[in-house]
Scaffold this active site. Structure first.
Site, PDB file in Angstrom:
ATOM      1  N   HIS A 247       0.869  -1.184   0.000  1.00 22.61           N
ATOM      2  CA  HIS A 247       0.000   0.000   0.000  1.00 22.61           C
ATOM      3  C   HIS A 247       0.902   1.230   0.000  1.00 22.61           C
ATOM      4  CE1 HIS A 247       1.064   0.138   4.219  1.00 22.61           C
ATOM      5  NE2 HIS A 247       0.530  -1.048   4.420  1.00 22.61           N
ATOM      6  N   GLU A 248       0.291   2.390   0.081  1.00 23.48           N
ATOM      7  CA  GLU A 248       1.053   3.646   0.001  1.00 23.48           C
ATOM      8  C   GLU A 248       2.129   3.757   1.084  1.00 23.48           C
ATOM      9  OE1 GLU A 248       1.620   6.452  -1.861  1.00 23.48           O
ATOM     10  OE2 GLU A 248       0.576   5.319  -3.408  1.00 23.48           O
TER      11      GLU A 248
ATOM     12  N   HIS B 123       4.039   1.355   2.230  1.00 21.29           N
ATOM     13  CA  HIS B 123       5.231   0.679   1.685  1.00 21.29           C
ATOM     14  C   HIS B 123       5.858   1.513   0.565  1.00 21.29           C
ATOM     15  CE1 HIS B 123       2.714  -2.955   2.952  1.00 21.29           C
ATOM     16  NE2 HIS B 123       3.818  -3.114   3.651  1.00 21.29           N
TER      17      HIS B 123
ATOM     18  N   GLN C 246       7.525 -14.683  12.851  1.00 18.39           N
ATOM     19  CA  GLN C 246       7.076 -13.521  13.621  1.00 18.39           C
ATOM     20  C   GLN C 246       5.583 -13.582  13.941  1.00 18.39           C
ATOM     21  OE1 GLN C 246       8.352 -10.768  10.384  1.00 18.39           O
ATOM     22  NE2 GLN C 246       6.535  -9.600  10.943  1.00 18.39           N
TER      23      GLN C 246
ATOM     24  N   GLY D 182       9.096   1.759   8.498  1.00 21.18           N
ATOM     25  CA  GLY D 182       8.059   2.728   8.834  1.00 21.18           C
ATOM     26  C   GLY D 182       7.923   2.921  10.335  1.00 21.18           C
TER      27      GLY D 182
ATOM     28  N   LYS E 113       5.229   3.398  11.639  1.00 20.75           N
ATOM     29  CA  LYS E 113       3.956   2.743  11.977  1.00 20.75           C
ATOM     30  C   LYS E 113       4.225   1.590  12.949  1.00 20.75           C
ATOM     31  CE  LYS E 113       0.146   0.227  11.187  1.00 20.75           C
ATOM     32  NZ  LYS E 113       0.615  -1.032  10.727  1.00 20.75           N
ATOM     33  N   ASP E 114       5.303   0.844  12.663  1.00 22.55           N
ATOM     34  CA  ASP E 114       5.724  -0.249  13.539  1.00 22.55           C
ATOM     35  C   ASP E 114       6.906   0.272  14.351  1.00 22.55           C
ATOM     36  OD1 ASP E 114       4.143  -2.680  12.284  1.00 22.55           O
ATOM     37  OD2 ASP E 114       4.882  -1.466  10.643  1.00 22.55           O
TER      38      ASP E 114
ATOM     39  N   MET F 122      -2.342   3.245   7.402  1.00 24.02           N
ATOM     40  CA  MET F 122      -2.409   2.194   6.386  1.00 24.02           C
ATOM     41  C   MET F 122      -1.757   0.924   6.905  1.00 24.02           C
ATOM     42  SD  MET F 122      -1.836   3.887   2.734  1.00 24.02           S
ATOM     43  CE  MET F 122      -2.942   5.167   2.169  1.00 24.02           C
TER      44      MET F 122
HETATM   45  P1  AMP Z   1       4.892  -4.935   6.604  1.00 24.74           P
HETATM   46  O1  AMP Z   1       4.684  -5.354   5.191  1.00 24.74           O
HETATM   47  O2  AMP Z   1       3.622  -4.681   7.352  1.00 24.74           O
HETATM   48  O3  AMP Z   1       5.861  -5.834   7.336  1.00 24.74           O
HETATM   49  O4  AMP Z   1       5.612  -3.521   6.540  1.00 24.74           O
HETATM   50  C1  AMP Z   1       6.806  -3.338   5.815  1.00 24.74           C
HETATM   51  C2  AMP Z   1       7.360  -1.974   6.139  1.00 24.74           C
HETATM   52  O5  AMP Z   1       6.407  -0.967   5.771  1.00 24.74           O
HETATM   53  C3  AMP Z   1       7.641  -1.783   7.634  1.00 24.74           C
HETATM   54  O6  AMP Z   1       8.835  -1.040   7.780  1.00 24.74           O
HETATM   55  C4  AMP Z   1       6.441  -0.997   8.098  1.00 24.74           C
HETATM   56  O7  AMP Z   1       6.684  -0.202   9.223  1.00 24.74           O
HETATM   57  C5  AMP Z   1       6.185  -0.126   6.879  1.00 24.74           C
HETATM   58  N1  AMP Z   1       4.797   0.360   6.904  1.00 24.74           N
HETATM   59  C6  AMP Z   1       3.675  -0.384   7.022  1.00 24.74           C
HETATM   60  N2  AMP Z   1       2.584   0.421   7.067  1.00 24.74           N
HETATM   61  C7  AMP Z   1       3.041   1.690   7.009  1.00 24.74           C
HETATM   62  C8  AMP Z   1       2.424   2.969   7.029  1.00 24.74           C
HETATM   63  N3  AMP Z   1       1.112   3.111   7.125  1.00 24.74           N
HETATM   64  N4  AMP Z   1       3.208   4.067   6.934  1.00 24.74           N
HETATM   65  C9  AMP Z   1       4.558   3.947   6.845  1.00 24.74           C
HETATM   66  N5  AMP Z   1       5.202   2.771   6.825  1.00 24.74           N
HETATM   67  C10 AMP Z   1       4.461   1.659   6.898  1.00 24.74           C
END
Ligand code: AMP
Length: 284
Positions: A34-35, A37, A61, A147, A149-150, A184
Protein backbone atom coordinates in the site's frame (compact mmCIF):
# COMPACT_ATOMS: atom_id res chain seq x y z
CA UNK A 1 12.50 -4.91 -12.51
CA UNK A 2 14.17 -8.23 -11.74
CA UNK A 3 12.33 -10.77 -9.65
CA UNK A 4 14.68 -12.98 -7.66
CA UNK A 5 13.46 -15.91 -5.59
CA UNK A 6 16.73 -17.67 -4.83
CA UNK A 7 18.92 -16.64 -1.90
CA UNK A 8 22.04 -17.59 -3.85
CA UNK A 9 21.08 -15.36 -6.80
CA UNK A 10 20.19 -12.46 -4.51
CA UNK A 11 23.58 -12.70 -2.79
CA UNK A 12 25.31 -12.76 -6.19
CA UNK A 13 23.38 -9.73 -7.41
CA UNK A 14 24.27 -7.70 -4.30
CA UNK A 15 27.91 -8.75 -4.40
CA UNK A 16 28.16 -7.52 -8.00
CA UNK A 17 26.41 -4.25 -7.15
CA UNK A 18 28.80 -3.65 -4.26
CA UNK A 19 31.82 -4.36 -6.46
CA UNK A 20 30.75 -1.57 -8.78
CA UNK A 21 30.32 0.78 -5.79
CA UNK A 22 26.55 1.02 -6.09
CA UNK A 23 24.72 2.10 -2.96
CA UNK A 24 22.03 -0.46 -2.14
CA UNK A 25 18.78 0.72 -0.50
CA UNK A 26 16.50 -1.95 0.93
CA UNK A 27 12.86 -2.07 1.99
CA UNK A 28 11.77 -5.34 3.65
CA UNK A 29 8.00 -6.02 3.52
CA UNK A 30 5.47 -8.78 3.90
CA UNK A 31 3.75 -7.70 0.70
CA UNK A 32 0.14 -6.74 0.02
CA UNK A 33 1.62 -3.37 -0.67
CA UNK A 34 0.00 0.00 0.00
CA UNK A 35 1.05 3.65 0.00
CA UNK A 36 2.89 3.19 3.32
CA UNK A 37 5.23 0.68 1.69
CA UNK A 38 5.53 2.80 -1.46
CA UNK A 39 6.59 5.84 0.57
CA UNK A 40 9.55 3.82 1.90
CA UNK A 41 10.40 2.70 -1.61
CA UNK A 42 10.30 6.24 -3.02
CA UNK A 43 12.70 7.33 -0.28
CA UNK A 44 14.88 4.27 -0.93
CA UNK A 45 15.00 5.25 -4.58
CA UNK A 46 16.33 8.67 -3.56
CA UNK A 47 18.87 7.31 -1.08
CA UNK A 48 20.36 4.46 -3.11
CA UNK A 49 21.57 3.70 -6.62
CA UNK A 50 19.79 0.36 -6.50
CA UNK A 51 16.51 -0.30 -4.70
CA UNK A 52 15.81 -3.82 -3.49
CA UNK A 53 12.44 -4.71 -1.95
CA UNK A 54 11.73 -8.02 -0.29
CA UNK A 55 8.36 -9.66 0.00
CA UNK A 56 8.36 -12.42 2.56
CA UNK A 57 5.58 -13.34 4.95
CA UNK A 58 7.85 -14.42 7.74
CA UNK A 59 6.39 -17.39 9.64
CA UNK A 60 8.56 -16.90 12.76
CA UNK A 61 7.08 -13.52 13.62
CA UNK A 62 3.54 -14.90 13.88
CA UNK A 63 2.34 -16.52 17.11
CA UNK A 64 0.56 -19.91 16.95
CA UNK A 65 -2.92 -18.35 17.09
CA UNK A 66 -2.11 -15.46 14.75
CA UNK A 67 -2.97 -14.83 11.10
CA UNK A 68 0.04 -16.30 9.23
CA UNK A 69 -2.11 -18.51 6.97
CA UNK A 70 -4.71 -15.81 6.31
CA UNK A 71 -2.22 -12.95 5.86
CA UNK A 72 -3.22 -11.29 2.55
CA UNK A 73 -1.01 -12.13 -0.43
CA UNK A 74 -1.15 -10.86 -4.03
CA UNK A 75 2.19 -11.15 -5.73
CA UNK A 76 1.09 -9.92 -9.18
CA UNK A 77 -0.43 -6.76 -7.80
CA UNK A 78 2.62 -6.21 -5.57
CA UNK A 79 5.01 -6.55 -8.51
CA UNK A 80 3.07 -4.04 -10.57
CA UNK A 81 3.11 -1.57 -7.67
CA UNK A 82 6.80 -2.10 -6.98
CA UNK A 83 7.64 -1.65 -10.65
CA UNK A 84 5.60 1.58 -10.77
CA UNK A 85 7.89 3.23 -8.20
CA UNK A 86 11.09 2.05 -9.87
CA UNK A 87 12.11 -0.90 -7.72
CA UNK A 88 15.14 -2.58 -9.29
CA UNK A 89 14.87 -5.98 -7.64
CA UNK A 90 11.95 -7.69 -5.99
CA UNK A 91 13.30 -10.44 -3.75
CA UNK A 92 10.68 -13.01 -2.85
CA UNK A 93 12.34 -16.02 -1.23
CA UNK A 94 10.59 -19.28 -0.39
CA UNK A 95 10.08 -20.01 3.32
CA UNK A 96 11.75 -23.39 2.80
CA UNK A 97 14.96 -21.66 1.72
CA UNK A 98 14.91 -19.06 4.49
CA UNK A 99 14.11 -21.66 7.14
CA UNK A 100 15.44 -25.07 6.05
CA UNK A 101 14.51 -27.90 8.39
CA UNK A 102 17.79 -27.61 10.34
CA UNK A 103 17.46 -23.85 10.99
CA UNK A 104 18.23 -23.18 14.67
CA UNK A 105 19.62 -19.65 15.12
CA UNK A 106 17.60 -16.66 16.27
CA UNK A 107 18.31 -13.04 17.17
CA UNK A 108 16.77 -11.78 20.39
CA UNK A 109 16.84 -8.09 21.30
CA UNK A 110 16.04 -8.25 24.99
CA UNK A 111 15.00 -4.87 26.41
CA UNK A 112 13.17 -2.76 23.84
CA UNK A 113 10.98 -5.76 22.99
CA UNK A 114 9.71 -6.29 26.56
CA UNK A 115 6.78 -3.90 26.65
CA UNK A 116 4.17 -2.66 24.17
CA UNK A 117 3.51 -5.35 21.52
CA UNK A 118 6.13 -7.63 23.08
CA UNK A 119 3.74 -8.39 25.96
CA UNK A 120 0.93 -9.83 23.89
CA UNK A 121 3.23 -11.14 21.11
CA UNK A 122 6.11 -12.67 23.09
CA UNK A 123 7.94 -14.28 20.14
CA UNK A 124 7.13 -11.65 17.53
CA UNK A 125 10.24 -9.46 17.71
CA UNK A 126 12.59 -12.42 17.84
CA UNK A 127 11.06 -13.49 14.52
CA UNK A 128 11.36 -9.96 13.13
CA UNK A 129 14.97 -9.45 14.24
CA UNK A 130 15.98 -12.87 12.93
CA UNK A 131 14.46 -12.43 9.49
CA UNK A 132 15.71 -8.86 9.11
CA UNK A 133 19.19 -9.99 10.18
CA UNK A 134 19.04 -12.78 7.57
CA UNK A 135 17.75 -10.42 4.88
CA UNK A 136 20.54 -7.93 5.69
CA UNK A 137 23.10 -10.72 5.21
CA UNK A 138 21.55 -11.74 1.90
CA UNK A 139 20.81 -8.29 0.43
CA UNK A 140 23.82 -6.52 2.01
CA UNK A 141 22.15 -3.06 1.93
CA UNK A 142 23.91 0.19 2.77
CA UNK A 143 20.64 1.71 3.92
CA UNK A 144 17.35 0.09 4.99
CA UNK A 145 14.04 1.89 5.40
CA UNK A 146 11.37 1.08 7.99
CA UNK A 147 8.06 2.73 8.83
CA UNK A 148 7.36 4.42 12.16
CA UNK A 149 3.96 2.74 11.98
CA UNK A 150 5.72 -0.25 13.54
CA UNK A 151 7.65 1.93 15.94
CA UNK A 152 8.82 -0.84 18.28
CA UNK A 153 10.03 -2.82 15.27
CA UNK A 154 12.06 0.18 14.06
CA UNK A 155 13.69 0.61 17.48
CA UNK A 156 14.34 -3.14 17.73
CA UNK A 157 16.11 -3.15 14.37
CA UNK A 158 18.14 -0.07 15.27
CA UNK A 159 19.20 -1.72 18.53
CA UNK A 160 20.11 -4.96 16.76
CA UNK A 161 22.20 -3.13 14.15
CA UNK A 162 24.02 -1.20 16.87
CA UNK A 163 24.58 -4.19 19.19
CA UNK A 164 25.68 -6.58 16.45
CA UNK A 165 27.83 -4.00 14.64
CA UNK A 166 25.92 -4.42 11.40
CA UNK A 167 27.06 -2.11 8.66
CA UNK A 168 23.73 -0.70 7.59
CA UNK A 169 22.02 2.62 8.17
CA UNK A 170 18.46 2.21 9.44
CA UNK A 171 16.12 5.02 8.45
CA UNK A 172 12.67 5.54 10.01
CA UNK A 173 9.89 7.01 7.87
CA UNK A 174 6.61 8.71 8.89
CA UNK A 175 3.29 6.88 9.11
CA UNK A 176 1.15 7.10 5.98
CA UNK A 177 -2.58 7.33 6.68
CA UNK A 178 -5.82 7.01 4.76
CA UNK A 179 -7.53 10.38 4.20
CA UNK A 180 -9.72 9.80 7.27
CA UNK A 181 -6.68 9.15 9.49
CA UNK A 182 -6.57 5.34 9.70
CA UNK A 183 -2.93 4.24 9.56
CA UNK A 184 -2.41 2.19 6.39
CA UNK A 185 -1.87 -1.50 7.02
CA UNK A 186 -2.14 -4.66 4.95
CA UNK A 187 -4.43 -5.93 7.73
CA UNK A 188 -7.00 -3.15 7.10
CA UNK A 189 -8.24 -5.30 4.26
CA UNK A 190 -9.76 -7.73 6.82
CA UNK A 191 -12.01 -5.01 8.30
CA UNK A 192 -15.77 -5.18 7.70
CA UNK A 193 -17.33 -1.76 6.90
CA UNK A 194 -18.58 -1.25 10.49
CA UNK A 195 -15.20 -2.24 11.89
CA UNK A 196 -13.44 0.07 9.46
CA UNK A 197 -15.47 2.96 10.92
CA UNK A 198 -14.83 1.86 14.50
CA UNK A 199 -11.08 1.59 13.78
CA UNK A 200 -10.94 5.36 13.34
CA UNK A 201 -11.19 5.69 17.12
CA UNK A 202 -7.52 4.66 17.34
CA UNK A 203 -6.34 7.69 15.45
CA UNK A 204 -8.97 9.84 17.18
CA UNK A 205 -7.53 8.89 20.58
CA UNK A 206 -4.01 9.79 19.45
CA UNK A 207 -5.26 13.14 18.20
CA UNK A 208 -6.92 13.70 21.59
CA UNK A 209 -3.62 13.00 23.35
CA UNK A 210 -1.74 15.31 21.03
CA UNK A 211 -4.25 18.10 21.65
CA UNK A 212 -3.96 17.67 25.43
CA UNK A 213 -0.15 17.67 25.29
CA UNK A 214 -0.11 20.80 23.18
CA UNK A 215 -2.41 22.38 25.77
CA UNK A 216 0.15 21.61 28.49
CA UNK A 217 -0.90 18.22 29.90
CA UNK A 218 2.18 16.24 30.97
CA UNK A 219 0.82 13.36 33.07
CA UNK A 220 1.00 10.05 31.23
CA UNK A 221 -1.75 8.47 33.37
CA UNK A 222 -4.22 11.23 32.61
CA UNK A 223 -3.45 11.11 28.89
CA UNK A 224 -3.90 7.34 28.80
CA UNK A 225 -7.29 7.62 30.59
CA UNK A 226 -8.48 10.23 28.13
CA UNK A 227 -7.36 8.08 25.22
CA UNK A 228 -9.09 4.96 26.51
CA UNK A 229 -12.31 6.92 26.92
CA UNK A 230 -12.20 7.86 23.24
CA UNK A 231 -11.65 4.23 22.29
CA UNK A 232 -14.17 2.70 24.70
CA UNK A 233 -16.98 4.58 22.96
CA UNK A 234 -16.64 2.01 20.17
CA UNK A 235 -18.07 -1.36 21.21
CA UNK A 236 -16.30 -3.11 18.30
CA UNK A 237 -12.87 -2.09 19.59
CA UNK A 238 -11.10 -3.99 22.38
CA UNK A 239 -7.95 -2.33 23.77
CA UNK A 240 -4.76 -4.31 24.00
CA UNK A 241 -2.66 -1.46 25.40
CA UNK A 242 -2.09 2.26 25.41
CA UNK A 243 1.37 3.21 26.64
CA UNK A 244 3.54 6.29 26.76
CA UNK A 245 7.22 5.39 26.57
CA UNK A 246 10.62 6.96 26.19
CA UNK A 247 11.04 7.23 22.41
CA UNK A 248 14.42 5.48 22.45
CA UNK A 249 14.42 2.96 25.30
CA UNK A 250 10.66 2.26 25.13
CA UNK A 251 10.52 2.30 28.96
CA UNK A 252 7.15 3.61 30.18
CA UNK A 253 7.24 7.20 31.50
CA UNK A 254 5.04 8.94 34.08
CA UNK A 255 5.51 12.38 32.64
CA UNK A 256 6.06 13.82 29.18
CA UNK A 257 9.44 15.34 29.98
CA UNK A 258 11.45 13.94 27.04
CA UNK A 259 10.81 12.58 23.54
CA UNK A 260 8.09 9.98 23.87
CA UNK A 261 6.11 7.58 21.76
CA UNK A 262 2.43 7.29 22.50
CA UNK A 263 1.57 3.85 21.22
CA UNK A 264 -1.51 1.67 21.19
CA UNK A 265 -2.78 -1.64 19.96
CA UNK A 266 -6.38 -2.76 19.77
CA UNK A 267 -8.50 -5.52 18.32
CA UNK A 268 -11.18 -4.32 15.96
CA UNK A 269 -13.30 -7.42 15.59
CA UNK A 270 -10.62 -10.09 15.11
CA UNK A 271 -8.09 -7.71 13.54
CA UNK A 272 -5.24 -6.42 15.66
CA UNK A 273 -4.22 -2.89 14.70
CA UNK A 274 -1.47 -0.63 16.01
CA UNK A 275 -0.86 3.09 15.79
CA UNK A 276 1.30 5.70 17.50
CA UNK A 277 2.70 9.14 17.44
CA UNK A 278 6.07 10.42 18.52
CA UNK A 279 6.11 13.62 20.55
CA UNK A 280 9.38 15.52 20.40
CA UNK A 281 9.79 17.44 23.62
CA UNK A 282 11.54 20.65 22.68
CA UNK A 283 12.89 21.10 26.21
CA UNK A 284 14.73 17.75 26.22
P1 AMP B 1 4.89 -4.93 6.60
O1 AMP B 1 4.68 -5.35 5.19
O2 AMP B 1 3.62 -4.68 7.35
O3 AMP B 1 5.86 -5.83 7.34
O4 AMP B 1 5.61 -3.52 6.54
C1 AMP B 1 6.81 -3.34 5.82
C2 AMP B 1 7.36 -1.97 6.14
O5 AMP B 1 6.41 -0.97 5.77
C3 AMP B 1 7.64 -1.78 7.63
O6 AMP B 1 8.83 -1.04 7.78
C4 AMP B 1 6.44 -1.00 8.10
O7 AMP B 1 6.68 -0.20 9.22
C5 AMP B 1 6.19 -0.13 6.88
N1 AMP B 1 4.80 0.36 6.90
C6 AMP B 1 3.67 -0.38 7.02
N2 AMP B 1 2.58 0.42 7.07
C7 AMP B 1 3.04 1.69 7.01
C8 AMP B 1 2.42 2.97 7.03
N3 AMP B 1 1.11 3.11 7.13
N4 AMP B 1 3.21 4.07 6.93
C9 AMP B 1 4.56 3.95 6.85
N5 AMP B 1 5.20 2.77 6.82
C10 AMP B 1 4.46 1.66 6.90
Amino acid sequence: MDVITSVHQMKGYSARARKTNKKIAFVPTMGFLHEGHLSLMREGKKQGDILIVSIFVNPTQFGPSEDFEQYPRDFDRDSRMAESVGVDVLFAPEASEMYPPDHQSFIRVTEVTRGLCGKSRPTHFQGVATVVGMLFNIVRPHVALFGEKDYQQLITIQQMVKDLQMDVEVVGMPIIREVDGLAMSSRNTYLQPEERKAALSLHRSLKRARELIFNGERGAGHLINEMSEVIQIEPLVRMDYIEICDARTLEPVDRIDRDVVIALAAYVGKVRLIDNFVYHNTQS
